[in-house]
Design a protein around this motif. Structure first.
Motif: not given
Lengths: 471, 445
Positions: B338-351
């Motif tokens: 969801y986050i990469r689709r809607v908010i930030d395409p380069k987001w990386e979670p910690l885990l």
């Protein structure tokens, strides 16, 4: 269980590649290549290296005398064998101050640090053999053998702490900066708190692992082998890391403008069709187990292909028993496709180490695989019409093989680059001319970036030529 | 030291004789001596190996691990309970379990019974482990053969080992048709049709075998204690929306913004409870490890140890069954999608994001269930130190209660960026529901 490597080199100066094969619990063997040029591949045994408990071996010219020596890794004391010529060797541990130790050695790599007359050797060690009931977390120390101060051989080895059951090591200029760091692929089956590693090797100072603050990112795999090649000739190597189930193709992330290059990689194995995670033929759908891997251009089209030796650890029922070797051919767009069955190399034996090399000097790379419990196999390459050149690189003085140099080869607009290294694979090494496919080109332009950063002029290599570049 | 700061009368207090009510006299142990030290040593040693084999056997994803913990726990409980008049068999109380074979009217040795049962059970559950695990089981068997038999008459050793084997065979026969006995391709189906629509799960990694979700039918397995009419199901979560004013978007922003402002302690919490399969004893193994640390610290008597292992095992197993049923009913996408689709395409979670649907959080469900059971056994304000990952270089963490640990395990998934908050909150509730059913099982005569 692990181990089972091969060393490929010319031990009798007849320009044919001979083979030393680990024997595990049985004796190892050296085999002289007696193949006719472009004929069938034939070997005959040579006595003198039938040692036991050998896990693998790497050829290199340790003392820079022009005769190839042999690092033999063992369960027990490692042996550094000085080449005498005509496929004869003598144990040089004592003469060279090399402490063979007593461990289960399973990885090796070598480099020449700046200004050094002797190489720096890194040896990866596996489990504590005494920890039978609780082997997990019992990884033993890897060793770094640096030259001694007198320049007469080696100093006592230093432990590379922490060590995490290394199964492959490679000194490499990973970012094209001219500095060779130590990459280690570790078997997560046995370490605790471990991960893949990259070590700094500052001249005259203690080695230090890269940290998260330096950008190193944790990766934990059943690391078993490293194949390295600058597939896109952009100045940094891509790394294929063998494991169980999915394998990795690490591609160095490009930094933003003005930012430093960090040791951070994206895994492009899935994107480029190179996961090699499951048998592609034979009907066994369980995940694969990958060991030796090597990038070489087997069809001489100018694009490095990938060979992967496969085989179950022993009898792990959750993993494929009929686990064919992979021969993944690279397309011009950087993706790969499986050709193992078509090429006839889809052996279901229990592969471990191996080599991709031209055993009959016909310009087409053949394939050797060392199998567990069964005899090694060699496949003769019959299937390419592409042209090729072989490049030998020689320096005077120490580091005669120019370990750490880069070869650039150009055919028209197509550029190929490869780093000269000793190490990687799965306990299997080579000391041989470097093979390049050049497609339909009649010749190629070649130059060398020497280990000290200087570069040679472009030279022409004609199709079918073995070109030696010296300085 | 144990701190029972609340007024709850726990099963542990009963077994330790901490309570003084005459009504509790029936819970005292029989006069005949149990060589508890030898037996607990056998139990502890096998369970330490169990935690390692869970970590090092490729089929042991968290749900599969929970199943093994449950059956092994029931095995050791029934083996001991059959000779202890204070205990009541769980046969007839948990789904499908028939009475185990009775003991003969003859002397037995508890250590040998446990050893006989665990040799068989461990080899059955881990017949597919690698050569190192096989060698370890063999070495452990030889080592404990000697320990268990020490000071015991040979005929008693033989009789006891045979009895342990019989109990193990009985439990394994019961386990064979629960739906979870056969794991192929490390739990990833060869064929699986993804649910269409933006709200639903899609693969989140580039690992080839993880392009299908893990164990999509695990929720159909026979539970241990959950009744047919109530599998601790959860209400449908909020509707999917990409509208920035929607609650769903706000939940995603919660994950995103949390990931951008993580403190060092929050990062440590995320990693401490990450409990990745093949790199740890998995989330259910983490709770078993907690129990084992308490056993060692407090020299917990053997009867309470086996009772704990059985009830805790069933709690985490039923927690996963209930959770997996909900996961595949809802089939919700992960935050990374969801986050990469809607908010930030380069987001990386910690885990690393686990390869299966998001709602509810599996760690939360099974942690809620585990905490509920352990609190009933040891007390609601039972403080402990958790050093499960000390060997992996992670610092031990202190907890004032099992519930506090469960809540930290749950919120760790938000810090790790792999779950929305509703999956965490509802997961804990689901776990609490599961614990309620597990605690209905009467283990006392």
């Amino acid at each position: 269980m692990v181990g089972g490597g091969a060393a490929v080199f010319d031990c009798d100066a007849d320009d044919r590649l001979d083979v030393f094969v680990a024997g595990g619990e049985g004796p190892a063997g050296l085999y002289r290549n007696v193949s006719e040029t472009a004929g069938g591949i034939q070997f005959e045994p040579v006595s003198g290296l039938d040692q036991t408990a050998v896990t693998g071996a790497y050829p290199l010219d340790v003392d820079s005398d022009g005769i190839t020596d042999l690092m033999i890794l063992r369960v027990g004391e490692n042996h550094l064998m000085r080449g005498l010529g005509n496929c004869q060797f003598v144990n040089a541990n004592s003469d060279w101050g090399f402490e063979g130790g007593d461990a289960w050695s399973t990885a090796f790599t070598a480099t020449w640090e700046p200004g050094a007359k002797w190489p720096t050797l890194a040896i990866g060690n596996y489990l504590d053999r005494e920890e039978e009931a609780f082997p997990w977390g019992s990884c033993t120390d890897n060793w770094l053998h640096r030259p001694n101060a007198k320049g007469t051989g080696f100093a006592p080895p230093a432990a590379l702490k922490p060590s995490f059951c290394a199964l492959s090591m490679l000194f490499s200029d990973w970012n094209g900066a001219g500095v060779r760091d130590l990459r280690i692929s570790n078997d997560r089956e046995y370490y605790k708190g471990g991960q893949e590693q990259l070590w700094h090797l500052p001249v005259g100072a203690e080695p230090q692992p890269y940290t998260e603050k330096e950008g190193w990112k944790r990766l934990k795999i059943w690391g078993m082998g490293i194949a390295s090649r600058d597939l896109d000739a952009d100045g940094s190597n891509e790394l294929f890391l063998t494991s169980m189930a999915d394998n990795k193709l690490q591609v160095l992330n490009k930094p933003a403008d003005g930012q430093p290059v960090l040791p951070q990689y994206s895994d492009q194995a899935f994107k480029r069709g190179i996961t090699a995670h499951r048998p592609y033929t034979g009907g066994d759908l369980r995940p694969s187990t990958a060991w030796h891997a090597q990038f070489e251009d087997v069809n001489n089209d100018g694009f490095a292909d990938l060979f992967v030796a496969k085989g179950n650890v022993a009898q792990m029922p959750d993993f494929a028993t009929n686990d064919p070797n992979n021969l993944l051919l690279q397309r011009a767009d950087g993706t790969f496709f499986e050709a193992g069955a078509l090429a006839g190399v889809a052996s279901m034996k229990t592969g471990r180490g191996g080599a991709v090399a031209d055993f009959n000097n016909d310009g087409m790379l053949d394939i050797l695989v060392v199998n567990r419990w069964e005899a090694p196999q060699i496949w003769r390459n019959l299937g390419t019409n592409g042209q090729w050149v072989n490049i030998s690189v020689v320096q005077s003085g120490s580091n005669r093989g120019a370990i750490g140099a880069w070869i650039e080869l150009k055919t028209g607009e197509h550029l190929q680059r490869r780093e000269i290294t000793v190490g990687g694979g799965h306990v299997s090494g080579q000391w041989a001319p470097f093979h390049f496919g050049i497609g339909n080109a009649a010749s190629a332009q070649v130059r060398i970036f020497w280990p000290d950063g200087t570069k040679s002029d472009w030279q022409e290599a004609k199709a079918g030529q073995v070109l030696t570049i010296k300085r | 030291m144990i701190r029972l700061t609340d007024k709850t009368l726990t099963r542990r207090a009963l077994l330790l004789g901490a309570a003084t009510s005459s009504a509790l006299a029936a819970f005292s142990f029989p006069a005949r001596a149990i060589d508890s030290n030898k037996a607990t040593k056998v139990l502890d040693t096998w369970y330490k190996l169990l935690l390692e084999l869970i970590r090092h056997t490729a089929t042991y994803s968290p749900p599969v691990a929970s199943r093994a913990f449950a059956y092994l726990g029931v095995t050791v409980f029934e083996a001991v309970a059959s000779g202890n008049p204070d205990f009541r068999s769980m046969a007839g109380q948990v789904n499908g379990l028939a009475p185990v074979p009775p003991r003969d009217n003859a002397p037995y040795d508890e250590a040998c019974i446990l050893h006989g049962a665990l040799v068989h059970s461990m080899n059955a559950h881990f017949g597919n482990t690698g050569p190192t695990g096989q060698r370890a089981m063999l070495a452990m068997t030889k080592k404990l053969d000697s320990l268990a038999a020490e000071g015991t008459a040979p005929e008693v050793v033989t009789r006891s080992m045979a009895y342990g084997l019989a109990v193990s065979e009985h439990i394994l026969a019961w386990s064979a048709n629960d739906g979870g006995a056969v794991i192929e391709n490390m739990g990833f189906p060869f064929d699986y049709a993804l649910t269409e629509g933006p709200a639903h799960w899609v693969p989140t990694s580039t690992v080839a075998v993880q392009q299908k979700p893990l164990l999509p039918n695990w929720g159909q397995n026979r539970p241990f204690t959950l009744p047919q009419g109530d599998l601790c199901g959860l209400p449908t979560p909020i509707d999917y929306s990409e509208d920035p004013t929607s609650t769903f978007y706000a939940d995603a922003m919660d994950v995103y913004e949390t990931s951008k402002s993580l403190t060092d302690d929050q990062k440590a919490i995320a990693r401490f409870w990450s409990d990745d399969p093949m790199l740890s004893p998995t989330p259910p193994g983490h709770w078993v490890s907690i129990a084992m640390q308490i056993f060692e610290r407090d020299a917990t008597p053997l009867p309470l140890q086996v009772e704990t292992l059985a009830l805790l095992g069933m709690a985490i197993a039923d927690g996963f069954i209930a959770c997996w049923r909900s996961k595949y009913e809802v089939d919700l996408l992960r935050p990374i999608t969801y986050i990469r689709r809607v908010i930030d395409p380069k987001w990386e979670p910690l885990l690393n994001t686990p390869p299966f649907p998001e709602f509810p959080s599996g760690h939360s469900s099974q942690s809620g269930a585990a905490a509920g059971v352990l609190a009933a056994l040891f007390g609601t304000n039972f403080a402990f130190t958790d050093a499960t990952h000390a060997d992996d270089g992670l610092k031990p963490r202190e907890f004032a209660s099992f519930q506090a640990a469960a809540e930290e395990a749950a919120i760790s998934r938000l810090y790790g960026g792999i779950h929305f908050r509703p999956a965490i909150d509802m997961g804990l509730k689901q776990g609490s529901c599961v614990a309620g059913y597990v605690l209905k099982v009467n283990t006392r005569a």
